[in-house]
Design a protein around this motif. Structure first.
Motif, mmCIF file in Angstrom:
data_model
loop_
_atom_site.group_PDB
_atom_site.id
_atom_site.type_symbol
_atom_site.label_atom_id
_atom_site.label_comp_id
_atom_site.label_asym_id
_atom_site.label_seq_id
_atom_site.Cartn_x
_atom_site.Cartn_y
_atom_site.Cartn_z
ATOM 1 N N TYR A 11 9.089 3.236 -11.360
ATOM 2 C CA TYR A 11 7.671 3.619 -11.351
ATOM 3 C C TYR A 11 6.783 2.405 -11.696
ATOM 4 C CZ TYR A 11 3.254 5.545 -12.953
ATOM 5 O OH TYR A 11 1.908 5.774 -13.139
ATOM 6 N N SER A 12 7.201 1.643 -12.686
ATOM 7 C CA SER A 12 6.415 0.466 -13.073
ATOM 8 C C SER A 12 6.328 -0.516 -11.913
ATOM 9 C CB SER A 12 7.057 -0.258 -14.266
ATOM 10 O OG SER A 12 7.242 0.622 -15.316
ATOM 11 N N TYR A 13 7.426 -0.649 -11.212
ATOM 12 C CA TYR A 13 7.426 -1.560 -10.061
ATOM 13 C C TYR A 13 6.470 -1.040 -8.986
ATOM 14 C CZ TYR A 13 9.240 -4.308 -6.131
ATOM 15 O OH TYR A 13 9.372 -5.155 -5.048
ATOM 16 N N ALA A 14 6.503 0.261 -8.739
ATOM 17 C CA ALA A 14 5.623 0.822 -7.708
ATOM 18 C C ALA A 14 4.151 0.572 -8.059
ATOM 19 C CB ALA A 14 5.885 2.319 -7.554
ATOM 20 N N ASP A 16 0.832 -1.215 0.000
ATOM 21 C CA ASP A 16 0.000 0.000 0.000
ATOM 22 C C ASP A 16 0.861 1.257 0.000
ATOM 23 O OD1 ASP A 16 -2.156 -1.664 0.055
ATOM 24 O OD2 ASP A 16 -2.537 -1.472 2.217
ATOM 25 N N ILE A 17 1.899 1.257 0.833
ATOM 26 C CA ILE A 17 2.740 2.464 0.915
ATOM 27 C C ILE A 17 3.475 2.694 -0.404
ATOM 28 C CG2 ILE A 17 4.720 3.535 2.080
ATOM 29 C CD1 ILE A 17 3.823 2.096 4.658
ATOM 30 N N VAL A 18 4.069 1.609 -0.946
ATOM 31 C CA VAL A 18 4.824 1.751 -2.201
ATOM 32 C C VAL A 18 3.898 2.259 -3.314
ATOM 33 C CG1 VAL A 18 5.993 0.439 -4.008
ATOM 34 C CG2 VAL A 18 6.697 0.163 -1.636
ATOM 35 N N LYS A 19 2.701 1.686 -3.376
ATOM 36 C CA LYS A 19 1.753 2.133 -4.418
ATOM 37 C C LYS A 19 1.378 3.605 -4.235
ATOM 38 C CE LYS A 19 -0.609 -1.402 -6.603
ATOM 39 N NZ LYS A 19 -1.874 -1.932 -6.997
ATOM 40 N N GLU A 39 8.102 5.580 7.382
ATOM 41 C CA GLU A 39 7.267 4.470 6.870
ATOM 42 C C GLU A 39 7.540 4.249 5.378
ATOM 43 O OE1 GLU A 39 6.007 6.960 8.798
ATOM 44 O OE2 GLU A 39 5.863 5.690 10.585
ATOM 45 N N VAL A 40 7.665 5.350 4.650
ATOM 46 C CA VAL A 40 7.933 5.243 3.210
ATOM 47 C C VAL A 40 9.299 4.589 2.994
ATOM 48 C CG1 VAL A 40 8.502 6.612 1.140
ATOM 49 C CG2 VAL A 40 6.431 7.120 2.429
ATOM 50 N N MET A 41 10.278 5.010 3.762
ATOM 51 C CA MET A 41 11.623 4.461 3.585
ATOM 52 C C MET A 41 11.670 2.977 3.961
ATOM 53 S SD MET A 41 13.025 6.902 2.175
ATOM 54 C CE MET A 41 14.557 6.049 1.859
ATOM 55 N N ALA A 87 10.643 -3.315 -0.338
ATOM 56 C CA ALA A 87 10.265 -3.502 -1.747
ATOM 57 C C ALA A 87 11.505 -3.654 -2.624
ATOM 58 C CB ALA A 87 9.427 -2.316 -2.216
ATOM 59 N N TYR A 88 12.529 -2.863 -2.363
ATOM 60 C CA TYR A 88 13.755 -2.954 -3.173
ATOM 61 C C TYR A 88 14.390 -4.333 -3.018
ATOM 62 C CZ TYR A 88 18.363 -2.507 -5.088
ATOM 63 O OH TYR A 88 19.480 -2.751 -5.835
ATOM 64 N N GLN A 89 14.437 -4.811 -1.764
ATOM 65 C CA GLN A 89 15.059 -6.126 -1.532
ATOM 66 C C GLN A 89 14.330 -7.223 -2.311
ATOM 67 O OE1 GLN A 89 15.145 -6.165 2.712
ATOM 68 N NE2 GLN A 89 17.098 -5.074 2.794
ATOM 69 N N ALA A 90 13.006 -7.109 -2.335
ATOM 70 C CA ALA A 90 12.224 -8.122 -3.064
ATOM 71 C C ALA A 90 12.519 -8.051 -4.558
ATOM 72 C CB ALA A 90 10.733 -7.906 -2.797
#
Ligand code: HEM
Length: 270
Positions: A178-181, A124-127, A233-235, A241-244
């Motif tokens: 952006y596409s990943y987000a 949710d946060i990444v999106k 929270e965003v960080m 998300a980056y690790q995944a």
């Protein structure tokens, strides 16, 4: 000869005896079948051929068709003879010696690490950061390369610096981020993009050890450009998300590196 004899979407049968061909010296390998998760290769070793100790990141099975030899698996000698079946766990060191002309099928199978599921909160946060990434993406990626080339100058050698100067590469990275987000919960939609990038990474010799470097610099760049918008929270969400995403690339690139090694090397090693 290393072209795959069959593809994985059609059934086929083959008589292995008919496919056996020994070179005068060394190894002749024929890929019988390969897909995303496995590869079956017929290896024909001329008598006295030796394969030095090495490891494979995939599980491997040797099934001996004809001839004799010796397999040293994790320091233990195993006599190879027709009908012999040996399972070698991923990363187990092994070396091989053909006593006489030796033919065997090597089956490699993926054993992917258990995938960590990204939490719904992170998704949710990444999106929610997608709109700002669309707006500020290139600023972030330009900053990320600036940080990376300053802090880790060695990595510059892998990049086409003209694509940095004219902004092409930062733009491509911004589009990918952006596409990943926007598709973090629908990775199937990103398959083609991930595949393209992974192939480019393999061409430029990107290694798994470099992912934390890019991660560190990208996260720093997000922080620098977004300022207060990049809350704790965003960080935290972007770190997860980056690790995944890094794990997805590392696994895909490992497959491409392994396939390329099996196809291009005339003495492909089990
Ligand atoms: C999740 C992390 C990463 C993402 C999203 C990403 C994304 C991209 C994208 C979109 C491209 C352009 C592909 C194309 O030309 O079509 C690219 C190329 C490239 N990436 Fe990555 N990358 C990541 C990690 C890394 C890492 C860890 C390295 C290691 C230093 C790296 C090095 C490169 C290089 C050398 C190129 C080729 C650039 C050139 O031609 O100048 N990338 N990457």
């Amino acid at each position: 000869m290393n072209t795959a004899i069959a593809t994985s979407n059609t059934s086929f049968t083959a008589n292995l005896q008919d496919l056996i061909e020994y070179p005068k010296s060394g190894i002749l390998s024929k890929v019988l079948l390969k897909d995303k998760n496995s590869q079956y290769t017929l290896f024909c070793l001329a008598a006295s051929t030796e394969i030095d100790e090495h490891t494979s990141t995939r599980n491997a099975v040797i099934t001996v068709i004809e001839g004799t030899g010796n397999l040293n698996l994790e320091g233990k000698d195993i006599a190879l003879a027709p009908g012999g079946f040996v399972f070698m766990a991923a990363n187990a060191p092994h070396a091989l010696q053909a006593k006489e002309n030796l033919a065997f099928v090597l089956a490699l199978s993926e054993h992917p690490p258990a995938k960590k599921k990204i939490s719904q909160q992170t998704i949710d946060i990444v999106k929610s950061t997608a709109p700002i990434l669309k707006q500020q993406g290139q600023k972030i990626t330009t900053r990320m390369y600036e940080i990376m080339f300053h802090k880790y100058p060695k990595v510059k050698a892998q990049f086409d610096m003209s694509a940095q100067a004219n902004g092409t590469q930062p733009a491509k990275l911004a589009t990918a981020v952006y596409s990943y987000a926007t598709h973090i919960d629908d990775l199937e939609a990103l398959k083609a993009m991930i595949d393209n990038i992974a192939h480019r990474h393999v061409k430029t010799h990107v290694s798994p050890e470099q992912y934390p470097i890019v991660g560190e610099c990208l996260l720093q760049a997000i922080q620098d450009v977004l300022g207060d918008t990049a809350t704790k929270e965003v960080m935290t969400a972007w770190t997860e998300a980056y690790q995944a995403l890094a794990e997805i690339f590392i696994n895909r690139e490992q497959q491409i590196y392994q396939t390329a090694a099996a196809i291009s090397s005339p003495v492909a090693q089990p």
